[in-house]
Design a protein around this motif. Structure first.
Motif, PDB file in Angstrom:
ATOM      1  N   UNK A  25       0.838  -1.199   0.000  1.00  0.00           N
ATOM      2  CA  UNK A  25       0.000   0.000   0.000  1.00  0.00           C
ATOM      3  C   UNK A  25       0.871   1.246   0.000  1.00  0.00           C
ATOM      4  N   UNK A  26       1.879   1.246   0.842  1.00  0.00           N
ATOM      5  CA  UNK A  26       2.740   2.444   0.945  1.00  0.00           C
ATOM      6  C   UNK A  26       3.417   2.726  -0.399  1.00  0.00           C
ATOM      7  N   UNK A  27       3.996   1.695  -1.006  1.00  0.00           N
ATOM      8  CA  UNK A  27       4.710   1.904  -2.271  1.00  0.00           C
ATOM      9  C   UNK A  27       3.768   2.425  -3.347  1.00  0.00           C
ATOM     10  N   UNK A  28       2.548   1.919  -3.325  1.00  0.00           N
ATOM     11  CA  UNK A  28       1.588   2.367  -4.317  1.00  0.00           C
ATOM     12  C   UNK A  28       1.210   3.831  -4.079  1.00  0.00           C
ATOM     13  N   UNK A  29       0.948   4.193  -2.849  1.00  0.00           N
ATOM     14  CA  UNK A  29       0.613   5.587  -2.536  1.00  0.00           C
ATOM     15  C   UNK A  29       1.764   6.508  -2.921  1.00  0.00           C
ATOM     16  N   UNK A  30       2.972   6.089  -2.615  1.00  0.00           N
ATOM     17  CA  UNK A  30       4.133   6.925  -2.939  1.00  0.00           C
ATOM     18  C   UNK A  30       4.266   7.104  -4.446  1.00  0.00           C
ATOM     19  N   UNK A  33       1.652   9.489  -5.697  1.00  0.00           N
ATOM     20  CA  UNK A  33       1.993  10.837  -5.237  1.00  0.00           C
ATOM     21  C   UNK A  33       3.086  11.440  -6.113  1.00  0.00           C
ATOM     22  N   UNK A  34       4.056  10.613  -6.459  1.00  0.00           N
ATOM     23  CA  UNK A  34       5.129  11.110  -7.339  1.00  0.00           C
ATOM     24  C   UNK A  34       4.570  11.477  -8.699  1.00  0.00           C
ATOM     25  N   UNK A  35       3.745  10.589  -9.236  1.00  0.00           N
ATOM     26  CA  UNK A  35       3.191  10.828 -10.581  1.00  0.00           C
ATOM     27  C   UNK A  35       2.333  12.082 -10.614  1.00  0.00           C
ATOM     28  N   UNK A  36       1.589  12.320  -9.528  1.00  0.00           N
ATOM     29  CA  UNK A  36       0.663  13.445  -9.501  1.00  0.00           C
ATOM     30  C   UNK A  36       1.285  14.688  -8.858  1.00  0.00           C
ATOM     31  N   UNK A  37       2.589  14.595  -8.496  1.00  0.00           N
ATOM     32  CA  UNK A  37       3.302  15.716  -7.870  1.00  0.00           C
ATOM     33  C   UNK A  37       2.540  16.231  -6.649  1.00  0.00           C
ATOM     34  N   UNK A 255      -4.880   1.067  -3.226  1.00  0.00           N
ATOM     35  CA  UNK A 255      -4.231   2.252  -2.682  1.00  0.00           C
ATOM     36  C   UNK A 255      -4.233   3.389  -3.686  1.00  0.00           C
ATOM     37  N   UNK A 256      -3.848   3.083  -4.916  1.00  0.00           N
ATOM     38  CA  UNK A 256      -3.744   4.156  -5.909  1.00  0.00           C
ATOM     39  C   UNK A 256      -5.112   4.744  -6.203  1.00  0.00           C
ATOM     40  N   UNK A 257      -6.120   3.881  -6.265  1.00  0.00           N
ATOM     41  CA  UNK A 257      -7.456   4.423  -6.515  1.00  0.00           C
ATOM     42  C   UNK A 257      -7.925   5.263  -5.343  1.00  0.00           C
ATOM     43  N   UNK A 258      -7.583   4.840  -4.119  1.00  0.00           N
ATOM     44  CA  UNK A 258      -7.982   5.601  -2.946  1.00  0.00           C
ATOM     45  C   UNK A 258      -7.389   7.001  -2.975  1.00  0.00           C
ATOM     46  N   UNK A 259      -6.097   7.089  -3.317  1.00  0.00           N
ATOM     47  CA  UNK A 259      -5.460   8.405  -3.365  1.00  0.00           C
ATOM     48  C   UNK A 259      -6.038   9.235  -4.500  1.00  0.00           C
ATOM     49  N   UNK A 499       7.723  15.349  -1.827  1.00  0.00           N
ATOM     50  CA  UNK A 499       8.256  14.481  -0.791  1.00  0.00           C
ATOM     51  C   UNK A 499       7.154  13.598  -0.208  1.00  0.00           C
ATOM     52  N   UNK A 500       7.573  12.426   0.223  1.00  0.00           N
ATOM     53  CA  UNK A 500       6.722  11.608   1.084  1.00  0.00           C
ATOM     54  C   UNK A 500       7.375  11.589   2.455  1.00  0.00           C
ATOM     55  N   UNK A 501       6.639  12.023   3.466  1.00  0.00           N
ATOM     56  CA  UNK A 501       7.147  12.030   4.830  1.00  0.00           C
ATOM     57  C   UNK A 501       6.454  10.924   5.621  1.00  0.00           C
ATOM     58  N   UNK A 502       7.240  10.245   6.421  1.00  0.00           N
ATOM     59  CA  UNK A 502       6.699   9.206   7.292  1.00  0.00           C
ATOM     60  C   UNK A 502       6.603   9.813   8.690  1.00  0.00           C
ATOM     61  N   UNK A 503       5.434   9.747   9.289  1.00  0.00           N
ATOM     62  CA  UNK A 503       5.217  10.328  10.616  1.00  0.00           C
ATOM     63  C   UNK A 503       5.042   9.217  11.640  1.00  0.00           C
ATOM     64  N   UNK A 504       5.878   9.243  12.669  1.00  0.00           N
ATOM     65  CA  UNK A 504       5.738   8.307  13.783  1.00  0.00           C
ATOM     66  C   UNK A 504       5.511   9.095  15.061  1.00  0.00           C
ATOM     67  N   UNK A 505       4.761   8.526  15.987  1.00  0.00           N
ATOM     68  CA  UNK A 505       4.698   9.176  17.288  1.00  0.00           C
ATOM     69  C   UNK A 505       6.024   8.971  18.017  1.00  0.00           C
ATOM     70  N   UNK A 506       6.470   9.995  18.721  1.00  0.00           N
ATOM     71  CA  UNK A 506       7.591   9.834  19.629  1.00  0.00           C
ATOM     72  C   UNK A 506       6.987   9.497  20.987  1.00  0.00           C
TER      73      UNK A 506
END
Lengths: 808, 122
Positions: A25-30, A33-37, A255-259, A499-506
């Motif tokens: 899912x992540x790779x597809x979303x990324x 996102x790249x294709x659609x800037x 994933x891609x359709x969702x985005x 950019x694709x940013x990954x957000x984690x809780x600290x």
């Protein structure tokens, strides 16, 4: 207020960055996102409504997403909402209103959803087991009861049984947790139960893979004894032994359709409330088919154009690679001479391009098998091309293996680098040091963009950025407080590139500390460890700070206590000093100069009808205890002298010693002692004395020399009985003689060269001032000492008494 | 331990052992700051008298500038320990004959335990 963005930014909500489903899912979303800037923030929490507080702490990151930084959300409900019922999930989506949203994998009332028909899909594969492989006792490992997906798939299983004329047997159905370990555990229970089974269907591939391991371990032949099938077609399914038959969820398409749906809504266009994505039955070895991938797709593919389409459908690839089927087919066309070489070259180029776009290279096996099946209809050509297909599959396998190997190597290298950097990060015991460590170490391990923002206090009302690095450079002027939904300073988000940013809780255990944003890269699977290290470092610095603050507070308290004690000791000492006391025949002057830390000097003058008593002593130690002992000395001397004014000094010293020793050792539980000399002065000038103290000095008027009279007793308070060592001695004062009693603070005063003032200098000083009034002798001697020493380290006491026969 | 030197900024304890005689050289300023290390050392030395078969302890104080009453108290405690634990051990103080304060300061210790303690000019 967030800065104006130049690029649309969408958030994706997932859990477990390392899961195969989540990775797809992540790779597809990324990619989309790249294709659609479009900028992407992928927020990794845990499952909503999870039973453990530990998991729920992770979910705070979902609450940090809002219109301040994002324009829409994609929620991978199929992973994060396993414990949620429909109402709870609906409520979760509502809190993001009015931001455009889309749910992946599970329908949500009021939000567009991209889903597969779970019930129908499971019906399909269970029916395959019944109809094709004649299985009649089909066990089932389900998902958590709270998961709608799990309920729908269970319904599909039951419907397939019913359609196949098989009774539903509850003992063959056990709930799992969608995890590999739960699949293994349930398989053990099924094998240990009385109900035999000849097939096993599971609600997802992870549980099927867990069960496969158990069956293998128990020497149960798959598929001969038990046919197995799963659901999802995660990457491991094709590589297991035996390969896992399953329902392919086209995760990347989901994933891609969702985005795309979210982007459509952001652009103001409507999207369908539900988008159903077709599943595909992957018949592999574990159900008994052993068939190559996707051959069903070839049915109806007759012409070249339709073959191109079938090939294109067999590999999920971005639009940039849309011409790859033509490249391969064109290489097959034309003269037979050199055809294999042309095709292998074309395949090589396609694989390189596909790898660069993040396409799963294993999927090209399907394409080769489709080509083999298609050209297999032509008997002669089929034979000619057989060797080509074998070589092609070998090339694809080698390329896929190389990609996997490179990924693994990168992961290991990244893990190692994180380990080295993690040591420096985790041992940063303050926020400034932690900020510097993060700013230096993270770019070094390949994370060019990172922002760490921590809650300012336990209310979690505001964040403050402790470090922000963009393109490897530190973003200046961070630190101003910001609402949690801003995540990081504006300057961090202002970037000219997508950019694709990954957000984690600290977090630390179940405590939320803030959020970390890292740019996604090849080492993304290692980021959870980084987030853990940052959380531990933040907590360590807080604890360190807390310990320092507590120590400082305790030291302040102790210091205040000592100051108060010293004050009380000084008061005692001052109160004990005799004032305006006169003894017949003696012109007396006294002075006590206390050191910074009050010592235990004591002296007293007690008149009697026959003359009087003089006493001087020095208690060991400083502070309040020494003051208390001085008080005891004074009290006892005064009491005894008052009661026995003509007593022998030695007898009084012995009596005092017993009482004082008892007080010190048994009541105060100390081991202190005191010097003390008691002098009984008679009007005639006779002085009887006893005890142990610094020498008694008598400046003789006649000779103008100082006579040092040693005291030969022992300290009081140290021994139980001092009577055998305490004796009276005496001397006589004559007209004009000056008696001087002193404490060791006078003689032990040191100059800059550590040289003591000493007894000799004291005697000389006395001689110098001997002709002056007693008061002036005192001040003169103390002046001489003051001129000698650089600091007063101990109390200095002087008692000066000039004897006169005629003075009344 | 009894044979380990102790050094502070202004005070040094340098012990050595030979033929059952523990010689402890005290150097510098025996002021308030020296009391704690001196007490710790004397406590350790007192415990090791029997195991090291020490029959005499010689305190060489010739290089001492100062010995406060608190430091004297630490030495007194050491002497009392020898008495209370019945060690067959003598204590001698080696003083500088030109620094009369040393002998005078330590004379009271001799009077406390005359059968055990002696002062000698070094």
């Amino acid at each position: 207020m967030a800065a104006v963005r130049r690029r649309i930014r969408v958030a994706g909500l997932l859990d477990y960055v390392g899961g195969p489903y989540q990775t797809d899912v992540r790779l597809s979303l990324e990619r989309v996102a790249r294709e659609r800037d479009v900028d992407l923030i992928l927020a990794y929490g845990q499952r909503l409504e999870a039973p453990s507080a530990f998991e729920r702490t992770h979910n705070r990151v979902y609450d940090m997403l809002g219109r301040e930084r994002i324009d829409g959300l994609v929620v991978v409900s199929s992973v994060i909402a396993n414990y949620c019922d429909d109402a709870r999930l609906h409520e979760f989506f509502r809190k993001y209103a009015p931001l455009p949203t889309c749910s992946i994998g599970r329908p949500v009332d009021g939000a567009p959803s991209v889903v597969v028909d779970n019930m129908r899909a499971m019906h399909q594969i269970v029916s395959h087991l019944i109809d094709v492989h004649q299985r009649r006792r089909i066990a089932y490992i389900g998902g958590p009861a709270e998961s709608k997906e799990a309920r729908d798939r269970l319904a599909g299983y039951r419907a397939a049984l019913s359609a196949g004329g098989i009774d539903y047997e509850p003992q063959l159905v056990i709930e799992g947790q969608f995890t590999r370990s739960s699949g293994a555990e349930v398989a053990e229970r099924l094998l240990g139960g009385n109900a035999g089974f000849d097939a096993l269907a599971t609600a997802n591939d992870e549980m099927a893979l867990g069960a496969l391991g158990v069956l293998k371990g128990r020497n149960v032949a798959v598929p001969d004894d038990v046919a197995v099938c799963g659901f999802d077609d995660v990457i491991d399914a094709g590589y297991s032994s035996p390969s896992l038959s399953t329902v392919r969820q086209p995760l990347r398409m989901l994933a891609s359709r969702g985005l795309e749906f979210v982007l459509e809504q952001i652009a103001g266009r409507t999207v369908p409330p539900i988008s159903l994505v077709q599943v595909e039955l992957m018949r592999r070895e574990s159900c008994g088919c052993g068939q190559p991938l996707g051959q069903a797709a070839l049915h109806g593919a007759n012409g070249d154009c339709s073959l191109r389409q079938v090939l294109a459908d067999s590999v999920i690839a971005p639009s940039a690679l849309q011409d790859w089927p033509s490249e391969l087919l064109d290489a097959l066309d034309g003269s037979p001479g050199g055809r294999e070489a042309r095709f292998m070259r074309a395949l090589g180029n396609v694989l390189v391009a596909a790898e660069a776009q993040g396409v799963k290279l294993e999927e090209f096996h399907r394409a080769i098998l489709l080509l083999r099946s298609f050209y297999g209809r032509d008997g002669q050509r089929s034979v000619e091309l057989e060797d080509l297909w074998q070589r092609s599959r070998t090339a694809i396998a080698a390329a896929a293996l190389r990609v996997q190997g490179t990924l693994r190597l990168n992961l290991e290298t990244a893990t190692q680098r994180i380990g080295w950097s993690g040591e420096r990060i985790s041992t940063s015991l303050s926020r400034p040091v932690l900020s510097a460590a993060l700013a230096e170490e993270l770019p070094r391990i390949g994370v060019s963009d990172v922002a760490v923002s921590l809650y300012r206090d336990s209310t979690c009302a505001n964040l403050e950025s402790i470090v922000a690095v963009k393109d490897g450079l530190v973003v200046p002027d961070v630190g101003a407080p910001m609402p949690p939904r801003e995540l990081a300073p504006d300057a961090f988000f202002d970037s000219p590139r997508q950019r694709t940013l990954i957000a984690f809780p600290v977090r630390f255990q179940s405590e939320s500390l803030g959020v970390v944003l890292l740019e996604s890269g090849r080492d993304t699977p290692t980021y959870p460890y980084l987030a853990t290290v940052v959380g531990a470092a933040v907590k360590a610095s807080e604890l360190h700070r807390s310990v320092i603050d507590q120590i400082a507070a305790r030291q302040r308290l102790e210091q205040e206590h000592l100051v108060e004690q010293a004050r009380v000791a000084a008061r005692i000492q001052t109160a004990l000093t005799p004032r305006d006391v006169s003894l017949q025949g003696l012109e007396i002057a006294t002075e006590m100069r206390a050191a910074a830390q009050v010592g235990g000097d004591y002296f007293d003058l007690l008149p009697t009808p026959a003359g009087g008593w003089l006493a001087i002593g020095d208690v060991t130690g400083h502070g309040l205890t020494a003051g208390l002992m001085s008080l005891m000395l004074q009290s006892q001397v005064a009491a005894l002298v008052n009661a026995l004014p003509e007593a022998s000094p030695a007898s009084l010293v012995c009596s005092m010693n017993r009482a004082l020793r008892d007080n010190i050792r048994n009541r105060l539980e100390r081991d202190d002692h005191a010097t003390l000399v008691l002098l009984r002065y008679e009007r005639s000038g006779r002085v009887v004395f006893a005890g142990a103290h610094d020498p008694i000095l008598v400046c003789r008027a006649e000779s103008r020399c100082v006579e040092c009279i040693e005291t030969h007793g022992v300290w009081i308070g140290a021994l139980g009985d001092v009577s055998s060592r305490t004796h009276d001695a005496e001397f006589t004062l004559r007209e004009g003689d000056v008696l001087v009693l002193h404490t060791d603070g006078v003689t032990e005063a040191r100059n800059a060269h550590h040289e003591q003032f000493g007894l000799e200098r004291l005697c000389k000083s006395i001689i110098t001032h001997a002709q002056k009034p007693a008061r002036d002798i005192v001040s003169g001697v103390l002046h001489d000492v003051g001129a000698w020493t650089t600091s007063i380290d101990d109390d200095m006491s002087l008692v000066v008494a000039r004897y006169s026969v005629s003075t009344g | 331990m009894a044979l380990e030197s102790v050094t502070t900024s202004a005070f040094t304890i340098a012990p050595s052992l030979s033929a059952g005689v523990l010689t402890v050289r005290l150097q510098g300023t025996g002021d308030t700051l020296a009391v704690s290390p001196l007490e710790s050392y004397l406590d350790a030395a007192g415990r090791q008298i029997p195991e090291l078969a020490i029959h005499a302890v010689v305190f060489d104080v010739r290089a001492l500038y100062l010995l406060t009453s608190s430091a004297i108290k630490a030495l007194l405690g050491f002497i009392f320990r020898i008495i209370s634990e019945n060690h067959s051990c003598r204590v001698r103080f080696l003083v500088d004959e030109h620094l009369s304060w040393q002998r005078r300061c330590l004379a009271a210790l001799v009077r406390m335990a005359p059968h055990l303690v002696a002062i000698e000019d070094g």
